[in-house]
Design a protein around this motif. Structure first.
Motif, mmCIF file in Angstrom:
data_model
loop_
_atom_site.group_PDB
_atom_site.id
_atom_site.type_symbol
_atom_site.label_atom_id
_atom_site.label_comp_id
_atom_site.label_asym_id
_atom_site.label_seq_id
_atom_site.Cartn_x
_atom_site.Cartn_y
_atom_site.Cartn_z
ATOM 1 N N VAL A 31 0.840 -1.203 0.000
ATOM 2 C CA VAL A 31 0.000 0.000 0.000
ATOM 3 C C VAL A 31 0.874 1.252 0.000
ATOM 4 O O VAL A 31 0.602 2.210 -0.732
ATOM 5 N N GLU A 35 0.755 4.068 -2.903
ATOM 6 C CA GLU A 35 0.497 5.467 -2.580
ATOM 7 C C GLU A 35 1.630 6.364 -3.067
ATOM 8 O O GLU A 35 1.404 7.515 -3.427
ATOM 9 N N ASP A 43 -7.951 4.237 -5.358
ATOM 10 C CA ASP A 43 -8.634 4.037 -4.084
ATOM 11 C C ASP A 43 -8.139 2.734 -3.475
ATOM 12 O O ASP A 43 -8.421 1.652 -3.985
ATOM 13 N N LEU A 44 -7.393 2.827 -2.376
ATOM 14 C CA LEU A 44 -6.823 1.647 -1.747
ATOM 15 C C LEU A 44 -7.620 1.189 -0.526
ATOM 16 O O LEU A 44 -7.188 0.315 0.205
ATOM 17 N N THR A 45 -8.793 1.787 -0.317
ATOM 18 C CA THR A 45 -9.615 1.374 0.810
ATOM 19 C C THR A 45 -10.360 0.092 0.461
ATOM 20 O O THR A 45 -10.615 -0.200 -0.705
ATOM 21 N N ARG A 46 -10.690 -0.678 1.497
ATOM 22 C CA ARG A 46 -11.422 -1.928 1.304
ATOM 23 C C ARG A 46 -12.613 -1.960 2.234
ATOM 24 O O ARG A 46 -12.538 -1.497 3.364
ATOM 25 N N ASP A 47 -13.698 -2.553 1.757
ATOM 26 C CA ASP A 47 -14.831 -2.803 2.621
ATOM 27 C C ASP A 47 -14.502 -4.037 3.453
ATOM 28 O O ASP A 47 -13.862 -4.965 2.969
ATOM 29 N N ARG A 48 -14.938 -4.024 4.688
ATOM 30 C CA ARG A 48 -14.702 -5.178 5.540
ATOM 31 C C ARG A 48 -15.537 -6.330 5.025
ATOM 32 O O ARG A 48 -16.753 -6.243 4.903
#
Length: 56
Positions: A31, A35, A43-48
């Motif tokens: 990550v 970045e 977008d490097l976010t993840r849903d749980r």
């Protein structure tokens, strides 16, 4: 690597490769690496993920 648009191969001694590569164990987390690329819209976010609902 290409030379005049054609694939090319470069052969170097193993000790020279070791000298050119970063020290072993100096890896950057994925990550952090992504970045550092400064790619707009990345977008490097993840849903749980809670897994699947299954009937037993």
């Amino acid at each position: 690597m290409t030379v005049r648009g054609h694939d090319a191969v470069v052969v170097i001694a193993a000790d020279e490769l070791d000298r050119l590569l970063p020290p072993f164990g100096h890896a950057v987390p994925f990550v952090t690496f992504m970045e550092s690329l400064s790619v707009d819209g990345l977008d490097l976010t993840r849903d749980r993920d809670l897994g699947r609902d299954i009937a037993l």
